[in-house]
Design a protein around this motif. Structure first.
Motif, mmCIF file in Angstrom:
data_model
loop_
_atom_site.group_PDB
_atom_site.id
_atom_site.type_symbol
_atom_site.label_atom_id
_atom_site.label_comp_id
_atom_site.label_asym_id
_atom_site.label_seq_id
_atom_site.Cartn_x
_atom_site.Cartn_y
_atom_site.Cartn_z
ATOM 1 N N PRO A 126 0.692 -1.165 0.089
ATOM 2 C CA PRO A 126 -0.158 -0.086 0.064
ATOM 3 C C PRO A 126 0.826 1.367 0.105
ATOM 4 O O PRO A 126 1.392 1.861 1.084
ATOM 5 N N SER A 127 0.905 2.061 -1.134
ATOM 6 C CA SER A 127 1.927 2.816 -1.211
ATOM 7 C C SER A 127 1.802 3.992 -0.275
ATOM 8 O O SER A 127 3.084 4.561 0.139
ATOM 9 N N PRO A 128 0.726 4.447 0.382
ATOM 10 C CA PRO A 128 0.776 5.667 1.357
ATOM 11 C C PRO A 128 1.542 5.145 2.618
ATOM 12 O O PRO A 128 2.184 5.912 3.531
ATOM 13 N N LEU A 129 1.451 3.970 2.860
ATOM 14 C CA LEU A 129 2.130 3.468 4.244
ATOM 15 C C LEU A 129 3.577 3.825 4.362
ATOM 16 O O LEU A 129 4.323 3.315 3.723
ATOM 17 N N LEU A 130 4.008 4.754 5.268
ATOM 18 C CA LEU A 130 5.093 5.263 5.571
ATOM 19 C C LEU A 130 5.780 6.083 4.616
ATOM 20 O O LEU A 130 7.153 6.398 4.724
ATOM 21 N N TYR A 131 5.238 6.543 3.714
ATOM 22 C CA TYR A 131 5.367 7.688 2.829
ATOM 23 C C TYR A 131 5.605 8.813 3.429
ATOM 24 O O TYR A 131 4.281 9.387 4.125
ATOM 25 N N ARG A 132 6.935 9.328 3.686
ATOM 26 C CA ARG A 132 6.951 10.645 4.525
ATOM 27 C C ARG A 132 6.300 10.469 5.901
ATOM 28 O O ARG A 132 6.029 11.336 6.493
ATOM 29 N N GLY A 133 6.289 9.095 6.422
ATOM 30 C CA GLY A 133 5.693 8.877 7.571
ATOM 31 C C GLY A 133 4.522 8.608 7.570
ATOM 32 O O GLY A 133 3.944 8.471 8.872
ATOM 33 N N PHE A 134 3.639 8.871 6.755
ATOM 34 C CA PHE A 134 2.215 8.640 6.685
ATOM 35 C C PHE A 134 1.837 7.223 7.454
ATOM 36 O O PHE A 134 2.470 6.180 6.941
ATOM 37 N N PRO A 135 0.962 6.994 8.415
ATOM 38 C CA PRO A 135 1.132 5.943 9.176
ATOM 39 C C PRO A 135 -0.125 4.718 8.707
ATOM 40 O O PRO A 135 -0.033 3.792 9.451
ATOM 41 N N LYS A 136 -0.638 5.144 7.808
ATOM 42 C CA LYS A 136 -1.587 4.081 7.323
ATOM 43 C C LYS A 136 -1.594 3.718 5.821
ATOM 44 O O LYS A 136 -0.829 4.232 5.061
ATOM 45 N N SER A 137 -2.518 2.623 5.426
ATOM 46 C CA SER A 137 -2.323 2.190 4.009
ATOM 47 C C SER A 137 -3.314 3.203 3.035
ATOM 48 O O SER A 137 -3.204 2.678 1.726
ATOM 49 N N ILE A 138 -4.229 3.812 3.471
ATOM 50 C CA ILE A 138 -4.978 4.358 2.515
ATOM 51 C C ILE A 138 -5.179 6.094 3.137
ATOM 52 O O ILE A 138 -5.026 6.045 4.211
ATOM 53 N N CYS A 139 -5.804 6.772 2.372
ATOM 54 C CA CYS A 139 -6.293 8.069 2.998
ATOM 55 C C CYS A 139 -7.850 7.887 2.891
ATOM 56 O O CYS A 139 -8.514 7.784 1.897
ATOM 57 N N THR A 140 -8.550 8.546 4.181
ATOM 58 C CA THR A 140 -9.925 8.450 4.248
ATOM 59 C C THR A 140 -10.507 9.957 4.677
ATOM 60 O O THR A 140 -9.837 10.282 5.855
ATOM 61 N N SER A 141 -11.131 10.373 3.562
ATOM 62 C CA SER A 141 -11.399 12.112 4.099
ATOM 63 C C SER A 141 -12.927 12.109 3.980
ATOM 64 O O SER A 141 -13.408 12.084 3.207
ATOM 65 N N VAL A 142 -13.286 12.509 5.293
ATOM 66 C CA VAL A 142 -14.823 12.732 5.564
ATOM 67 C C VAL A 142 -15.363 13.970 5.696
ATOM 68 O O VAL A 142 -14.536 14.810 6.368
ATOM 69 N N ASN A 143 -16.235 14.217 4.947
ATOM 70 C CA ASN A 143 -17.132 15.738 5.207
ATOM 71 C C ASN A 143 -16.190 16.731 4.887
ATOM 72 O O ASN A 143 -15.802 17.093 3.843
ATOM 73 N N ASN A 144 -15.863 17.481 6.028
ATOM 74 C CA ASN A 144 -14.628 18.721 6.132
ATOM 75 C C ASN A 144 -13.483 18.398 5.705
ATOM 76 O O ASN A 144 -12.643 19.282 5.572
ATOM 77 N N VAL A 145 -13.032 17.301 5.597
ATOM 78 C CA VAL A 145 -11.597 17.056 5.350
ATOM 79 C C VAL A 145 -11.479 16.844 3.795
ATOM 80 O O VAL A 145 -12.067 16.113 3.234
ATOM 81 N N ALA A 146 -10.590 17.645 3.167
ATOM 82 C CA ALA A 146 -10.433 17.608 1.864
ATOM 83 C C ALA A 146 -9.454 16.723 1.341
ATOM 84 O O ALA A 146 -9.656 15.986 0.379
ATOM 85 N N CYS A 147 -8.491 16.306 1.924
ATOM 86 C CA CYS A 147 -7.429 15.176 1.385
ATOM 87 C C CYS A 147 -6.534 14.851 2.674
ATOM 88 O O CYS A 147 -6.521 15.584 3.767
ATOM 89 N N HIS A 148 -5.914 13.692 2.554
ATOM 90 C CA HIS A 148 -5.075 13.215 3.417
ATOM 91 C C HIS A 148 -5.415 12.768 4.676
ATOM 92 O O HIS A 148 -4.694 12.881 5.751
ATOM 93 N N GLY A 149 -6.778 12.547 4.994
ATOM 94 C CA GLY A 149 -7.237 12.169 5.999
ATOM 95 C C GLY A 149 -6.653 10.878 6.651
ATOM 96 O O GLY A 149 -6.659 9.862 6.031
ATOM 97 N N ILE A 150 -6.211 10.642 7.690
ATOM 98 C CA ILE A 150 -5.488 9.522 8.483
ATOM 99 C C ILE A 150 -6.748 8.681 9.091
ATOM 100 O O ILE A 150 -7.293 8.914 9.672
#
Length: 317
Positions: A126-150
């Protein structure tokens, strides 16, 4: 997954006529209907999930160094195009798995675990995992979150809209795709926003082809979003993609980029469309980008290949 915020942001002037007037009253409607959706705040994030030893990992995971992004769009050969098609096909498959699991009451962390396991089952990282320290395998952006939700411990609520962004690294190539989904019954304004985001992405795709200017993508996206009464968040962009995760920027608003698309180029289009402010603020986790006025946004993303005849949407359903 759009990681980089472009730096050349335009100043905006509010003019209450035409599309701007529609955007203003759409935003005003949300101000006075605060109970149509919940404002998302940061919740607890669980530990990083392990990756099987047999899974091939991108170099940035092995040495912790993210290389500079390419300033140009490279031309893929036939072998590389085959690799891109395979990675994108798998990304779409795994996003579909996630979409089928979305339901009221589940946490975004649970959704992340489902995608993580699907990646392991398909011998993909899963490409996002540990990319620049991102701690998860996907981004989940809900409602008022535009992008990169953990993904975290927040439970999805009826009336939410959620963007799920999946990128896989498979046999040496990255495939990237995202979509926005309603969770339970969603208000009419939220459904219009989702439809506008899809239409705006489709407009950008329709502008692609050999010999076309990259600027035509942003122009088409902004015109479509504006015509529907919404706005493009300008500092979130698409990108070149291939053996690398993020390459040169794709701007989603009207711009003067004069480079031409050529056969063999691969890149993503992933406009984030807002019902309110186009300004975003990064939260305390240094990733989650929320709207400055808590308005909602929605996005759709595809990885594209420029062909001799036009454009091939590698992540299409």
């Amino acid at each position: 997954m759009s990681i980089y915020f472009v730096t050349h942001i335009r100043h905006s002037v509010t003019v209450f006529s035409g599309p701007a007037k529609r955007r203003f009253f759409s935003w005003l409607s949300n101000v006075f209907s605060r109970h149509s959706y919940s404002i998302v705040k940061l919740h607890n994030v669980s530990p990083v999930l392990p990756v099987l030893d047999r899974i091939s990992k991108p170099q940035y995971v092995i040495d912790g160094i993210v290389p500079p992004k390419l300033p140009w769009f490279d031309i893929k050969n036939e072998e590389e195009i085959t690799g891109m098609k395979d990675a994108c096909r798998l990304a779409r498959k795994i996003l579909n798995v996630a979409a089928n699991e979305i339901k009221v009451g589940m946490t975004t962390d649970e959704l992340d675990r489902i995608v993580h396991q699907a990646c392991m089952d398909n011998n993909a990282y899963p490409s996002p995992l540990l990319y620049r320290g991102f701690p998860k395998s996907i981004c989940t952006s809900v409602n008022n979150v535009a992008c990169h939700g953990i993904p975290d411990s927040r439970e999805l609520e009826s009336g939410d809209i959620i963007n799920v962004d999946v990128t896989v690294y498979y046999n040496g190539f990255h495939g990237d795709v995202n979509e926005t989904y309603p969770v339970g019954p969603v208000d009419e304004a939220g459904l219009r926003l989702i439809d506008a985001a899809k239409a705006s992405c489709d407009a950008g795709i329709a502008a692609c082809g050999p010999g076309e200017k990259f600027s035509s993508i942003g122009k088409a996206i902004e015109q479509k979003a504006s015509s529907l009464g919404f706005s493009v968040i300008p500092n979130i962009c698409g990108h070149g993609i291939g053996r690398y995760f993020h390459g040169a920027d794709i701007l989603h608003y009207d711009n003067t980029e004069d480079r031409m698309m050529q056969e063999g180029m691969t890149f993503t289009i992933e406009p984030v469309i807002s019902e309110g402010s186009t300004e975003v603020c990064v939260m305390n986790d240094n990733w989650t980008a929320g709207s400055s006025d808590n308005s909602r946004s929605a996005a759709f993303e595809h990885t594209l290949l420029i062909t001799s005849q036009g454009v091939d949407v590698l992540t299409r359903k």
